[in-house]
Design a protein around this motif. Structure first.
Motif, PDB file in Angstrom:
ATOM      1  N   ILE A 112     -19.756  48.329  29.869  1.00 42.33           N
ATOM      2  CA  ILE A 112     -19.201  48.705  31.205  1.00 42.33           C
ATOM      3  C   ILE A 112     -19.817  50.380  31.481  1.00 42.33           C
ATOM      4  O   ILE A 112     -19.370  51.347  30.550  1.00 42.33           O
ATOM      5  N   ALA A 113     -20.422  50.542  32.402  1.00 42.60           N
ATOM      6  CA  ALA A 113     -20.731  51.941  32.905  1.00 42.60           C
ATOM      7  C   ALA A 113     -19.859  52.349  33.990  1.00 42.60           C
ATOM      8  O   ALA A 113     -19.503  51.512  34.860  1.00 42.60           O
ATOM      9  N   VAL A 114     -19.588  53.583  33.631  1.00 50.24           N
ATOM     10  CA  VAL A 114     -18.663  54.012  34.847  1.00 50.24           C
ATOM     11  C   VAL A 114     -19.144  55.301  35.429  1.00 50.24           C
ATOM     12  O   VAL A 114     -19.519  56.512  34.666  1.00 50.24           O
TER      13      VAL A 114
ATOM     14  N   VAL B  75     -12.303  54.468  32.137  1.00 57.55           N
ATOM     15  CA  VAL B  75     -12.825  54.642  30.832  1.00 57.55           C
ATOM     16  C   VAL B  75     -11.769  54.512  29.619  1.00 57.55           C
ATOM     17  O   VAL B  75     -12.135  53.714  28.775  1.00 57.55           O
ATOM     18  N   ALA B  76     -10.769  55.101  29.720  1.00 57.62           N
ATOM     19  CA  ALA B  76      -9.806  55.092  28.636  1.00 57.62           C
ATOM     20  C   ALA B  76      -9.283  53.819  28.595  1.00 57.62           C
ATOM     21  O   ALA B  76      -8.876  53.315  27.399  1.00 57.62           O
ATOM     22  N   GLU B  77      -8.913  52.850  29.552  1.00 52.62           N
ATOM     23  CA  GLU B  77      -8.480  51.567  29.372  1.00 52.62           C
ATOM     24  C   GLU B  77      -9.593  50.682  28.814  1.00 52.62           C
ATOM     25  O   GLU B  77      -9.206  49.633  28.309  1.00 52.62           O
ATOM     26  N   ALA B  78     -10.799  50.765  29.503  1.00 56.06           N
ATOM     27  CA  ALA B  78     -11.967  50.138  28.813  1.00 56.06           C
ATOM     28  C   ALA B  78     -12.092  50.344  27.370  1.00 56.06           C
ATOM     29  O   ALA B  78     -12.026  49.411  26.530  1.00 56.06           O
ATOM     30  N   VAL B  79     -11.878  51.558  26.937  1.00 56.36           N
ATOM     31  CA  VAL B  79     -12.143  51.921  25.415  1.00 56.36           C
ATOM     32  C   VAL B  79     -10.974  51.248  24.763  1.00 56.36           C
ATOM     33  O   VAL B  79     -11.042  50.853  23.590  1.00 56.36           O
TER      34      VAL B  79
ATOM     35  N   ARG C  84      -8.915  48.717  25.242  1.00 54.97           N
ATOM     36  CA  ARG C  84      -9.421  47.237  25.115  1.00 54.97           C
ATOM     37  C   ARG C  84     -10.850  46.842  24.268  1.00 54.97           C
ATOM     38  O   ARG C  84     -11.144  45.613  24.068  1.00 54.97           O
ATOM     39  N   GLY C  85     -11.512  47.870  23.663  1.00 53.17           N
ATOM     40  CA  GLY C  85     -12.452  47.453  22.995  1.00 53.17           C
ATOM     41  C   GLY C  85     -13.872  47.378  23.561  1.00 53.17           C
ATOM     42  O   GLY C  85     -14.780  46.771  22.920  1.00 53.17           O
TER      43      GLY C  85
ATOM     44  N   ALA D 184     -16.160  57.220  24.828  1.00 54.39           N
ATOM     45  CA  ALA D 184     -17.229  56.511  25.368  1.00 54.39           C
ATOM     46  C   ALA D 184     -18.370  56.403  24.331  1.00 54.39           C
ATOM     47  O   ALA D 184     -18.443  57.147  23.465  1.00 54.39           O
ATOM     48  N   ALA D 185     -18.798  55.503  24.311  1.00 51.90           N
ATOM     49  CA  ALA D 185     -20.215  55.017  23.308  1.00 51.90           C
ATOM     50  C   ALA D 185     -21.273  55.929  23.753  1.00 51.90           C
ATOM     51  O   ALA D 185     -22.101  56.240  22.870  1.00 51.90           O
ATOM     52  N   VAL D 186     -21.492  55.977  24.878  1.00 51.20           N
ATOM     53  CA  VAL D 186     -22.624  56.675  25.502  1.00 51.20           C
ATOM     54  C   VAL D 186     -22.028  57.773  26.473  1.00 51.20           C
ATOM     55  O   VAL D 186     -21.236  57.324  27.469  1.00 51.20           O
ATOM     56  N   VAL D 187     -22.524  59.027  26.525  1.00 46.17           N
ATOM     57  CA  VAL D 187     -22.281  59.950  27.768  1.00 46.17           C
ATOM     58  C   VAL D 187     -23.694  60.276  28.312  1.00 46.17           C
ATOM     59  O   VAL D 187     -24.775  60.650  27.627  1.00 46.17           O
TER      60      VAL D 187
END
Length: 202
Positions: A3-5, A17-21, A23-24, A40-43
């Motif tokens: 997911i990109a935000v 972002v926080a909720e997505a992280v 949930r894995g 975040a995996a990518v910034v």
């Protein structure tokens, strides 16, 4: 899910972002300056109007969340609308998830809330711009879902409880940014409102 935000440092985007992280999911956090976002995996630094960056980001992710907002400092809002028109012209099969505005919802007679006599004048320009951005993406035939907040959205508690409605306000006058993010991730994971303009409130 990848997911990109866009708008990953804003009140709503940061919570998504926080909720997505939480949930894995693998998250790409996008902001104008590429500010680090926890988890975040990518910034990435990118302007919304940068169509080449958008093309790359959409191709690399399962969903792109557009959580930016029109100017609220008195500046022009047309660049915000034009940015959405630009990305609407980029062919992609990736799901787009737009954070819309409460003013884009409708009254029982079909009038947009932003166009009703009692709508606060100070929010009219922002609401018009947000709705125009939605129209640009909708008219381009994007795989689009729009989630509007309740009349009031602010940081608060993550309860995980909310109610929804399609096209019209849901019961309840407010929602926390945390629960808005919960509703967004619930929809991304298990779509119920794909292709609609829906809202969530506490």
């Amino acid at each position: 899910m990848k997911i990109a935000v866009y708008g990953a440092t804003g009140m709503v985007g940061s919570q998504i972002v926080a909720e997505a992280v939480r949930r894995g999911h693998e998250v790409t956090a996008i902001s104008r300056k590429g500010v680090p976002v926890e988890g975040a995996a990518v910034v990435r630094a990118a302007e919304l109007a940068d169509t080449e960056a958008f093309r790359e980001i959409a191709a690399a992710n399962d969903a792109v969340v557009l959580a930016t907002a029109p100017d609220r400092t008195g500046g022009p809002r047309e660049p915000y609308v034009e940015a959405h028109r630009a990305i609407a012209a980029v062919p992609t099969d990736t799901r787009l998830y737009l954070v819309g505005g409460f003013g884009g919802l409708a009254t029982p007679d079909g009038t947009r809330i932003k166009d009703t006599p009692g709508f606060p004048a100070e929010y009219k320009g922002e609401s018009d711009a947000a709705f125009a951005a939605y129209e640009a993406l909708r008219d381009a035939g994007a795989d689009l879902t729009v989630q509007a907040p309740a009349a009031v959205i602010a940081p608060g508690e993550r309860t995980g409880r909310y109610v929804t409605a399609v096209g019209v306000p849901a019961a309840g006058e407010s929602i926390s940014s945390q629960d808005f993010a919960v509703a967004a991730l619930d929809e991304l994971e298990q779509p119920q409102f794909r292709g609609t303009f829906f809202t969530a409130s506490n």
